[in-house]
Enzyme design. Structure first.
Site, PDB file in Angstrom:
ATOM      1  N   GLU A  41       0.869  -1.180   0.000  1.00 45.90           N
ATOM      2  CA  GLU A  41       0.000   0.000   0.000  1.00 45.90           C
ATOM      3  C   GLU A  41       0.900   1.222   0.000  1.00 45.90           C
ATOM      4  OE1 GLU A  41      -3.643   2.369   2.228  1.00 45.90           O
ATOM      5  OE2 GLU A  41      -2.537   0.885   3.391  1.00 45.90           O
ATOM      6  N   ASP A  46      -2.941  11.867  -1.958  1.00 44.54           N
ATOM      7  CA  ASP A  46      -2.922  13.329  -1.974  1.00 44.54           C
ATOM      8  C   ASP A  46      -3.316  13.808  -3.370  1.00 44.54           C
ATOM      9  OD1 ASP A  46      -2.107  13.299   0.634  1.00 44.54           O
ATOM     10  OD2 ASP A  46       0.011  13.646   0.207  1.00 44.54           O
ATOM     11  N   LYS A  68      -3.041  21.403  -8.231  1.00 44.57           N
ATOM     12  CA  LYS A  68      -2.516  22.273  -9.302  1.00 44.57           C
ATOM     13  C   LYS A  68      -2.030  21.432 -10.480  1.00 44.57           C
ATOM     14  CE  LYS A  68      -1.172  26.038  -6.337  1.00 44.57           C
ATOM     15  NZ  LYS A  68      -0.247  26.316  -5.258  1.00 44.57           N
ATOM     16  N   ASP A 123     -12.458   9.755  -2.415  1.00 48.77           N
ATOM     17  CA  ASP A 123     -13.732  10.495  -2.492  1.00 48.77           C
ATOM     18  C   ASP A 123     -13.547  11.745  -3.346  1.00 48.77           C
ATOM     19  OD1 ASP A 123     -12.114  11.926  -0.647  1.00 48.77           O
ATOM     20  OD2 ASP A 123     -13.908  12.957   0.076  1.00 48.77           O
ATOM     21  N   THR A 162     -10.538   2.570   4.987  1.00 51.17           N
ATOM     22  CA  THR A 162      -9.341   3.275   5.430  1.00 51.17           C
ATOM     23  C   THR A 162      -9.784   4.371   6.413  1.00 51.17           C
ATOM     24  OG1 THR A 162      -9.249   5.136   3.889  1.00 51.17           O
ATOM     25  CG2 THR A 162      -8.527   3.004   3.047  1.00 51.17           C
ATOM     26  N   GLU A 163      -8.794   5.014   7.040  1.00 52.73           N
ATOM     27  CA  GLU A 163      -9.141   6.121   7.948  1.00 52.73           C
ATOM     28  C   GLU A 163      -9.905   7.226   7.210  1.00 52.73           C
ATOM     29  OE1 GLU A 163      -5.397   5.590   8.992  1.00 52.73           O
ATOM     30  OE2 GLU A 163      -5.862   4.890  11.021  1.00 52.73           O
ATOM     31  N   TYR A 164      -9.379   7.591   6.024  1.00 53.04           N
ATOM     32  CA  TYR A 164     -10.030   8.660   5.253  1.00 53.04           C
ATOM     33  C   TYR A 164     -11.390   8.218   4.737  1.00 53.04           C
ATOM     34  CZ  TYR A 164      -6.333  12.188   5.193  1.00 53.04           C
ATOM     35  OH  TYR A 164      -5.440  13.173   5.545  1.00 53.04           O
ATOM     36  N   GLU A 165     -11.498   6.958   4.376  1.00 51.80           N
ATOM     37  CA  GLU A 165     -12.783   6.446   3.867  1.00 51.80           C
ATOM     38  C   GLU A 165     -13.857   6.556   4.947  1.00 51.80           C
ATOM     39  OE1 GLU A 165     -12.313   2.602   2.159  1.00 51.80           O
ATOM     40  OE2 GLU A 165     -14.424   2.357   1.663  1.00 51.80           O
TER      41      GLU A 165
END
Ligand code: SAM
Length: 212
Positions: free
Chosen positions: A43, A117, A121, A153, A192-195
């Protein structure tokens, strides 16, 4: 995610037996790290490691390597491993740009990219882990029938990632713009944490699975 001021995180990592400190020396020899010939999945940008730790726990017959660029974030994953050691999981602190310094051709069985991430830009597009430049790097270390699984997301990042797939000579096997509503693609899904954070806010999660 980047916790800037965790004092001593580099020193803490330097002392950790869960971290491979000389990953370039292991190139082509990762089986030796795990003492078996099981497939190796990685990962990239694992953050605090929730996803890969759960995956490793559920799949003891597969070896996992979590890659994270920042010491302060990796520290959190190490602390979790100290609480619950997993024999089939190790960590590397590195920038994924150097992935082919660390893995030999075809050494990796599968790559997971989660909530990468976005680098919004345009001039930073090459830094996105799903860019054609990164796909070319994965092309080296991923075995010929290996796959990449990507979740986010961030719709703009996902649209970019989908466009990059054919440009880099890869193909999409599966795709969803609302993973949590897709029964088939949700089978075995590990959040995941962000999910957890973004799906609880109502954001749909996008996912693709690609191969060459
Ligand atoms: N994957 C985790 C999740 O879904 O909860 C964390 C997502 S966070 C937005 C992205 C993570 O990727 C950060 O921890 C960041 O430090 C790491 N990262 C970004 N670019 C990287 C790179 N080039 N090499 C290794 N890690 C990277």
């Amino acid at each position: 995610m980047r916790l800037r001021n965790v004092t001593g995180s580099r020193e803490y990592i330097a002392d950790s037996r869960f971290v491979i400190h000389d990953p370039e020396e292991r190139k082509g020899k990762w089986s030796g790290v795990f003492n078996n010939n099981n497939p190796i999945r990685i990962e990239i940008g694992m953050g605090k490691g929730k996803f890969i730790m759960q995956l490793a726990k559920e799949n003891p017959e597969i070896n996992f390597i979590g890659i994270e660029k920042y010491s302060t974030v990796l520290l959190r994953a190490i602390q979790k491993m100290e609480a619950e050691e997993l024999p089939n999981l190790v960590f590397i602190r590195m920038d994924a740009e150097d992935i082919n310094e660390v893995f030999a051709k075809g050494e990796v069985d599968r790559i997971y990219l989660n909530f990468s991430d976005p680098w919004p830009k345009d001039r930073h597009a090459k830094r996105r882990l799903e860019s054609r430049e990164f796909l070319a790097r994965y092309n080296e270390c991923l075995k010929s029938d290996g796959i990449i699984e990507f979740k986010t997301d961030n719709r703009a990042l996902f649209d970019f990632a989908v466009e990059e797939v054919p440009e880099a000579g890869w193909e999409i096997i599966k795709l969803s713009y609302d993973l949590h509503a897709d029964e088939e693609m949700m089978m075995g899904n590990i959040m995941t944490e962000y999910e957890e954070k973004f799906s609880s806010m109502g954001n749909p999660i996008c996912k693709y699975i690609i191969r060459r």
